[in-house]
Design a protein around this motif. Structure first.
Motif, short mmCIF file in Angstrom:
data_model
loop_
_atom_site.label_atom_id
_atom_site.label_comp_id
_atom_site.label_asym_id
_atom_site.label_seq_id
_atom_site.Cartn_x
_atom_site.Cartn_y
_atom_site.Cartn_z
N UNK A 147 -8.54 -11.84 -56.98
CA UNK A 147 -9.58 -11.54 -56.00
C UNK A 147 -10.23 -12.81 -55.44
N UNK A 148 -10.16 -13.91 -56.19
CA UNK A 148 -10.67 -15.17 -55.66
C UNK A 148 -9.83 -15.65 -54.48
N UNK A 149 -8.60 -15.17 -54.41
CA UNK A 149 -7.72 -15.54 -53.31
C UNK A 149 -7.75 -14.51 -52.19
N UNK A 150 -7.89 -13.23 -52.55
CA UNK A 150 -7.85 -12.16 -51.53
C UNK A 150 -9.22 -11.87 -50.94
N UNK A 151 -10.28 -11.94 -51.78
CA UNK A 151 -11.66 -11.67 -51.31
C UNK A 151 -12.60 -12.74 -51.86
N UNK A 152 -12.41 -14.00 -51.43
CA UNK A 152 -13.14 -15.10 -52.07
C UNK A 152 -14.66 -15.02 -51.95
N UNK A 153 -15.19 -14.73 -50.76
CA UNK A 153 -16.65 -14.73 -50.56
C UNK A 153 -17.31 -13.63 -51.37
N UNK A 154 -16.77 -12.42 -51.27
CA UNK A 154 -17.33 -11.29 -52.01
C UNK A 154 -17.25 -11.53 -53.51
N UNK A 155 -16.14 -12.08 -53.96
CA UNK A 155 -15.94 -12.34 -55.38
C UNK A 155 -16.92 -13.38 -55.89
N UNK A 156 -17.09 -14.48 -55.15
CA UNK A 156 -18.03 -15.53 -55.55
C UNK A 156 -19.46 -15.00 -55.60
N UNK A 157 -19.82 -14.14 -54.65
CA UNK A 157 -21.16 -13.55 -54.65
C UNK A 157 -21.39 -12.71 -55.90
N UNK A 158 -20.40 -11.91 -56.26
CA UNK A 158 -20.53 -11.08 -57.46
C UNK A 158 -20.63 -11.93 -58.71
N UNK A 159 -19.83 -12.98 -58.77
CA UNK A 159 -19.78 -13.81 -59.97
C UNK A 159 -21.06 -14.62 -60.15
N UNK A 160 -21.49 -15.30 -59.11
CA UNK A 160 -22.55 -16.29 -59.26
C UNK A 160 -23.93 -15.85 -58.75
N UNK A 161 -24.00 -14.79 -57.94
CA UNK A 161 -25.29 -14.42 -57.34
C UNK A 161 -25.87 -13.12 -57.89
N UNK A 162 -25.10 -12.37 -58.64
CA UNK A 162 -25.61 -11.12 -59.22
C UNK A 162 -25.81 -11.31 -60.72
N UNK A 163 -27.09 -11.35 -61.14
CA UNK A 163 -27.41 -11.65 -62.53
C UNK A 163 -28.32 -10.58 -63.12
N UNK A 164 -28.23 -10.43 -64.42
CA UNK A 164 -29.10 -9.53 -65.16
C UNK A 164 -29.25 -10.09 -66.57
N UNK A 165 -30.22 -9.55 -67.31
CA UNK A 165 -30.41 -9.98 -68.70
C UNK A 165 -29.17 -9.68 -69.53
N UNK A 166 -28.62 -8.50 -69.35
CA UNK A 166 -27.41 -8.12 -70.11
C UNK A 166 -26.25 -9.04 -69.81
N UNK A 167 -26.12 -9.45 -68.56
CA UNK A 167 -25.04 -10.36 -68.18
C UNK A 167 -25.21 -11.70 -68.88
#
Length: 201
Positions: A147-167
């Motif tokens: 997904x880093x190759x097919x949907x890079x922007x969306x994937x990076x947003x999910x990985x680095x910009x969406x955070x929670x205590x559980x994460x």
């Protein structure tokens, strides 16, 4: 797994993905400087697939081996075959894939990219933390390396910009788990080096 497992056919793909960093590590030593960095980037992209395998132990609950609270175990050979295939895939390629971290560290020292032992230690911690982050998004957000190759922007947003205590707590826990597993790999290599007179670093 592909031909004999009745339950865990998906593990064939998981094991294949975990093999990719192992295959890449075979080419580190002879690679030019530019190619080494390129291989290193692809290695980092696929490396989390190796420790990710250990989370597949949760799929053992699908087997009709354990019969509830009476703590009796079924003797279905097909179920125990599935258990064996799952365990082999996880342990063999989980450990072999994680061992490539030693390969890339040694190569970084050989090429002069790392100067002190602390560089290697910090590298291990950072890689394991990033790997734990990748395992979280792979297990719970159902993202894959591709997904880093097919949907890079969306994937990076999910990985680095969406955070929670559980994460955050999950990443800390899985980083600790990986460090323990990696320490066991170092321990095996250290025992072997005592016989061969070889130094790890």
């Amino acid at each position: 797994m592909l031909f004999f497992a009745k339950v865990y056919h998906f593990m064939a793909l998981n094991v294949l993905l975990a093999y990719i960093p192992l295959e890449l590590s075979f080419h580190f030593k002879k690679a030019t400087k530019q190619l080494f960095f390129l291989l290193g980037m692809f290695w980092l992209l696929f490396y989390p697939n190796a420790p990710y395998l250990f989370t597949d132990f949760f799929h053992l609950e699908q087997l009709p081996i354990y019969h509830g609270m009476n703590q009796l175990f079924g003797q279905s050979l097909s179920a125990w075959l599935s258990f064996s295939l799952l365990t082999i895939g996880i342990c063999v390629y989980g450990y072999l894939g994680m061992a490539t971290l030693i390969t890339i560290i040694k190569e970084c020292y050989r090429r002069g990219l790392f100067k002190s032992r602390w560089h290697g230690v910090i590298f291990v911690i950072v890689i394991n933390a990033l790997s734990s982050l990748a395992i979280f998004v792979g297990r719970f957000d159902r993202l894959h390396s591709v997904h880093l190759l097919t949907k890079p922007i969306q994937t990076i947003q999910i990985i680095f910009l969406q955070w929670s205590v559980d994460k955050g707590l999950f990443i800390i826990l899985l980083t600790g788990l990986q460090l323990i597993l990696f320490a066991s790999i170092i321990g095996v290599r250290a025992l072997d080096s005592e016989v061969d007179g070889e130094k790890l670093y």
